[in-house]
Design an enzyme around this catalytic site. Structure first.
Site, PDB file in Angstrom:
ATOM      1  N   LYS A   1     -47.247   6.142  10.084  1.00  0.00           N
ATOM      2  CA  LYS A   1     -48.637   6.288  10.550  1.00  0.00           C
ATOM      3  C   LYS A   1     -48.815   5.376  11.750  1.00  0.00           C
ATOM      4  O   LYS A   1     -48.611   4.161  11.656  1.00  0.00           O
ATOM      5  CB  LYS A   1     -49.621   5.877   9.460  1.00  0.00           C
ATOM      6  CG  LYS A   1     -49.866   6.941   8.406  1.00  0.00           C
ATOM      7  CD  LYS A   1     -51.027   6.535   7.515  1.00  0.00           C
ATOM      8  CE  LYS A   1     -51.253   7.562   6.415  1.00  0.00           C
ATOM      9  NZ  LYS A   1     -52.266   7.106   5.436  1.00  0.00           N
TER      10      LYS A   1
ATOM     11  N   GLU B   1     -51.698  -6.338  -0.320  1.00  0.00           N
ATOM     12  CA  GLU B   1     -51.010  -5.031  -0.270  1.00  0.00           C
ATOM     13  C   GLU B   1     -49.791  -5.024  -1.194  1.00  0.00           C
ATOM     14  O   GLU B   1     -49.424  -3.989  -1.740  1.00  0.00           O
ATOM     15  CB  GLU B   1     -50.582  -4.688   1.165  1.00  0.00           C
ATOM     16  CG  GLU B   1     -51.740  -4.516   2.148  1.00  0.00           C
ATOM     17  CD  GLU B   1     -52.378  -3.119   2.131  1.00  0.00           C
ATOM     18  OE1 GLU B   1     -51.952  -2.263   1.337  1.00  0.00           O
ATOM     19  OE2 GLU B   1     -53.324  -2.905   2.918  1.00  0.00           O
TER      20      GLU B   1
ATOM     21  N   LYS C   1     -43.170   2.376  -1.236  1.00  0.00           N
ATOM     22  CA  LYS C   1     -43.808   3.104  -0.138  1.00  0.00           C
ATOM     23  C   LYS C   1     -42.888   4.236   0.334  1.00  0.00           C
ATOM     24  O   LYS C   1     -43.334   5.367   0.551  1.00  0.00           O
ATOM     25  CB  LYS C   1     -44.147   2.161   1.016  1.00  0.00           C
ATOM     26  CG  LYS C   1     -44.736   2.926   2.188  1.00  0.00           C
ATOM     27  CD  LYS C   1     -45.856   2.252   2.870  1.00  0.00           C
ATOM     28  CE  LYS C   1     -46.507   3.229   3.849  1.00  0.00           C
ATOM     29  NZ  LYS C   1     -47.468   2.627   4.709  1.00  0.00           N
TER      30      LYS C   1
ATOM     31  N   ASN D   1     -53.744   4.276  -0.888  1.00  0.00           N
ATOM     32  CA  ASN D   1     -55.060   3.790  -0.472  1.00  0.00           C
ATOM     33  C   ASN D   1     -55.847   3.172  -1.617  1.00  0.00           C
ATOM     34  O   ASN D   1     -57.060   3.005  -1.509  1.00  0.00           O
ATOM     35  CB  ASN D   1     -55.871   4.941   0.150  1.00  0.00           C
ATOM     36  CG  ASN D   1     -55.256   5.412   1.447  1.00  0.00           C
ATOM     37  OD1 ASN D   1     -54.672   4.624   2.180  1.00  0.00           O
ATOM     38  ND2 ASN D   1     -55.365   6.698   1.715  1.00  0.00           N
TER      39      ASN D   1
ATOM     40  N   HIS E   1     -58.825   0.934  -0.980  1.00  0.00           N
ATOM     41  CA  HIS E   1     -59.215   1.081   0.426  1.00  0.00           C
ATOM     42  C   HIS E   1     -60.586   1.722   0.608  1.00  0.00           C
ATOM     43  O   HIS E   1     -61.221   1.500   1.639  1.00  0.00           O
ATOM     44  CB  HIS E   1     -58.166   1.885   1.203  1.00  0.00           C
ATOM     45  CG  HIS E   1     -56.918   1.105   1.499  1.00  0.00           C
ATOM     46  ND1 HIS E   1     -56.112   0.577   0.515  1.00  0.00           N
ATOM     47  CD2 HIS E   1     -56.332   0.754   2.676  1.00  0.00           C
ATOM     48  CE1 HIS E   1     -55.086  -0.058   1.066  1.00  0.00           C
ATOM     49  NE2 HIS E   1     -55.191   0.030   2.382  1.00  0.00           N
TER      50      HIS E   1
ATOM     51  N   HIS F   1     -62.536  -0.518   2.939  1.00  0.00           N
ATOM     52  CA  HIS F   1     -62.931  -0.113   4.300  1.00  0.00           C
ATOM     53  C   HIS F   1     -64.438  -0.261   4.496  1.00  0.00           C
ATOM     54  O   HIS F   1     -64.895  -0.643   5.574  1.00  0.00           O
ATOM     55  CB  HIS F   1     -62.497   1.322   4.592  1.00  0.00           C
ATOM     56  CG  HIS F   1     -61.045   1.420   4.972  1.00  0.00           C
ATOM     57  ND1 HIS F   1     -60.356   2.613   4.983  1.00  0.00           N
ATOM     58  CD2 HIS F   1     -60.161   0.483   5.344  1.00  0.00           C
ATOM     59  CE1 HIS F   1     -59.103   2.388   5.344  1.00  0.00           C
ATOM     60  NE2 HIS F   1     -58.955   1.102   5.577  1.00  0.00           N
TER      61      HIS F   1
ATOM     62  N   HIS G   1     -58.289  -7.279   6.508  1.00  0.00           N
ATOM     63  CA  HIS G   1     -58.029  -5.987   5.862  1.00  0.00           C
ATOM     64  C   HIS G   1     -57.468  -6.171   4.439  1.00  0.00           C
ATOM     65  O   HIS G   1     -57.972  -5.578   3.480  1.00  0.00           O
ATOM     66  CB  HIS G   1     -57.067  -5.160   6.723  1.00  0.00           C
ATOM     67  CG  HIS G   1     -56.620  -3.893   6.059  1.00  0.00           C
ATOM     68  ND1 HIS G   1     -57.462  -2.818   5.877  1.00  0.00           N
ATOM     69  CD2 HIS G   1     -55.443  -3.541   5.488  1.00  0.00           C
ATOM     70  CE1 HIS G   1     -56.822  -1.862   5.245  1.00  0.00           C
ATOM     71  NE2 HIS G   1     -55.589  -2.265   4.993  1.00  0.00           N
TER      72      HIS G   1
HETATM   73  N1  GLY Z   1     -51.192   2.463   4.518  1.00  0.00           N
HETATM   74  C1  GLY Z   1     -51.272   3.690   3.819  1.00  0.00           C
HETATM   75  C2  GLY Z   1     -50.229   4.668   4.239  1.00  0.00           C
HETATM   76  O1  GLY Z   1     -49.358   4.341   5.003  1.00  0.00           O
HETATM   77  O2  GLY Z   1     -50.282   5.802   3.817  1.00  0.00           O
END
Ligand code: GLY
Length: 374
Positions: free
Chosen positions: A148, A190, A232, A250, A253, A257, A271
């Site tokens: 992303k 995180e 991840k 998320n 989040h 957010h 964050h």
């Molecule tokens: N930080 C969330 C993602 O990379 O999907």
């Protein structure tokens, strides 16, 4: 230098597969790892002024030891850099440096630089390869992996961007020693998120090892970054462009957010701090909806508190909007689909899932309670 601690993972994305190397000393060895990607021995590095002062020389020497020449541009540090003006400057600088289609751009920095440099690489000459060298804990466990990339718009965060996978990620855990404790802990938000969303045993391990990890235990840092990146990578391989399961990343989040927006994306709330408070609220909401045991939110909060992290809305300095104001900010999030807010809830620690089926009144009550406790 402690090479025995280095670990390697592979993100299995077919033609776009890449390695993530994790461990101390990788900056100094960067040349050897990057050289196989290069057609000519030259890279363009995008970084920020703070990171440049701390780590650019080490990278330069590491590249030079493999005969690789480096040019670099240091942008101002901070979230404001993730914007069109700095993006334009970065892309035009890369063109001035005559970066060609087969060259490689290097992102040396935290999430801001990684996202901006990755996006610049995605559009430069219709796409050049890039290497992520994340220097913050948050970037090492989250933003440098998964492709992303993007910048912020006046309308909201990360609203302009592209999916563009890196060709290599070098997560040098020795650079984490230069982070301010607050930034380290924000990144830790995180890390603990991965335990909460999909690996209860990892959460147990963090409850035991979190304090040592924060105090600098290198083996614990490598293990935590590795498990986070592994989780991840597995999710990204299943759902690269977030059609479903990737949204579990998320967790925390939706609330986080809204709190970041309410505090003006400022130093009042980083964050990762917003994510940690958001995870505590997501578990509270899950328990209110009868999805998980009442002990689960207590355990989440206890661990965050044990680590000295922000947990409650009262930990945020200054005024906050009322519950309706926060709900309105949640409604502006990019996680809204067909006008419905998407929440990541949990059936227990390590068992998160995505749902749009949450009555607004329950969320409002939860926020009212959390605000009253301020
Ligand atoms: N930080 C969330 C993602 O990379 O999907």
């Amino acid at each position: 230098m402690m090479r025995h601690l280095q670990e390697k993972l592979r993100v299995e994305l077919g033609e776009r597969a890449y390695d993530i190397l994790i461990g101390p000393g990788l900056l100094a060895e960067a040349g050897g790892h990057i050289a196989p990607l290069l057609r000519r021995k030259r890279v363009a590095v995008l970084t920020d002024e703070t990171v440049a002062g701390l780590h650019l020389e080490t990278l330069k020497d590491g590249l030079a030891s493999a005969g690789i020449e480096m040019v670099s541009l240091a942008l101002p540090a901070g979230e404001a850099t993730k914007s069109w003006p700095h993006f334009t400057r970065a892309v035009e600088w890369l063109l001035d440096q005559k970066v060609e289609r087969n060259d490689v751009v290097v992102a040396l920095g935290g999430g801001v630089i990684g996202d901006l440099a990755g996006f610049a690489a995605s559009v430069l000459r219709r796409g050049v390869r890039f290497v992520q060298i994340p220097t913050s804990l948050l970037a090492q466990v989250d933003s440098s992996v998964g492709g992303k990339t993007g910048i912020n718009a006046p309308q909201g965060k990360n609203l302009i961007g592209a999916f563009h996978q890196p060709s290599l990620v070098l997560a040098d855990t020795s650079v984490l020693g230069t982070l301010k404790p607050r930034d380290f802990l924000a990144g830790y938000g995180e890390v603990v998120k991965y335990g909460m969303l999909g690996d209860a045993a990892f959460f147990d391990w963090l409850e035991r090892m979190g304090p040592a990890l924060a105090a600098g235990d290198m083996a614990a840092r490598v293990a935590a970054v590795k498990r986070s990146c592994q989780m991840k990578a597995e999710i990204v391989v299943r759902d690269e462009t977030e059609q479903g399961d990737r949204a579990r990343l998320n967790l925390g989040h939706t609330f986080g957010h809204a709190l970041e927006a309410a505090t003006g994306y400022s130093d009042r709330l980083l964050h990762g701090e917003g994510v940690a408070i958001g995870c505590a609220l997501a578990f509270e909401l899950s328990s209110k909806l009868g999805l998980c045991a009442q002990e689960d939110p207590s355990r989440v909060r206890a661990h965050l508190k044990q680590m000295g992290m922000k947990v409650d809305l009262s930990d945020i300095a200054g005024d906050l909007p009322d519950a309706d104001g926060l709900l309105a900010l949640m409604g502006q999030d990019k996680k809204v689909v067909d006008g419905q807010l998407r929440f990541i809830l949990a059936r227990g620690i390590g068992e998160a899932f995505v749902t749009s089926d949450v009555p607004g009144s329950v969320v409002r009550d939860l926020l009212q309670e959390a605000l009253r406790a301020r």
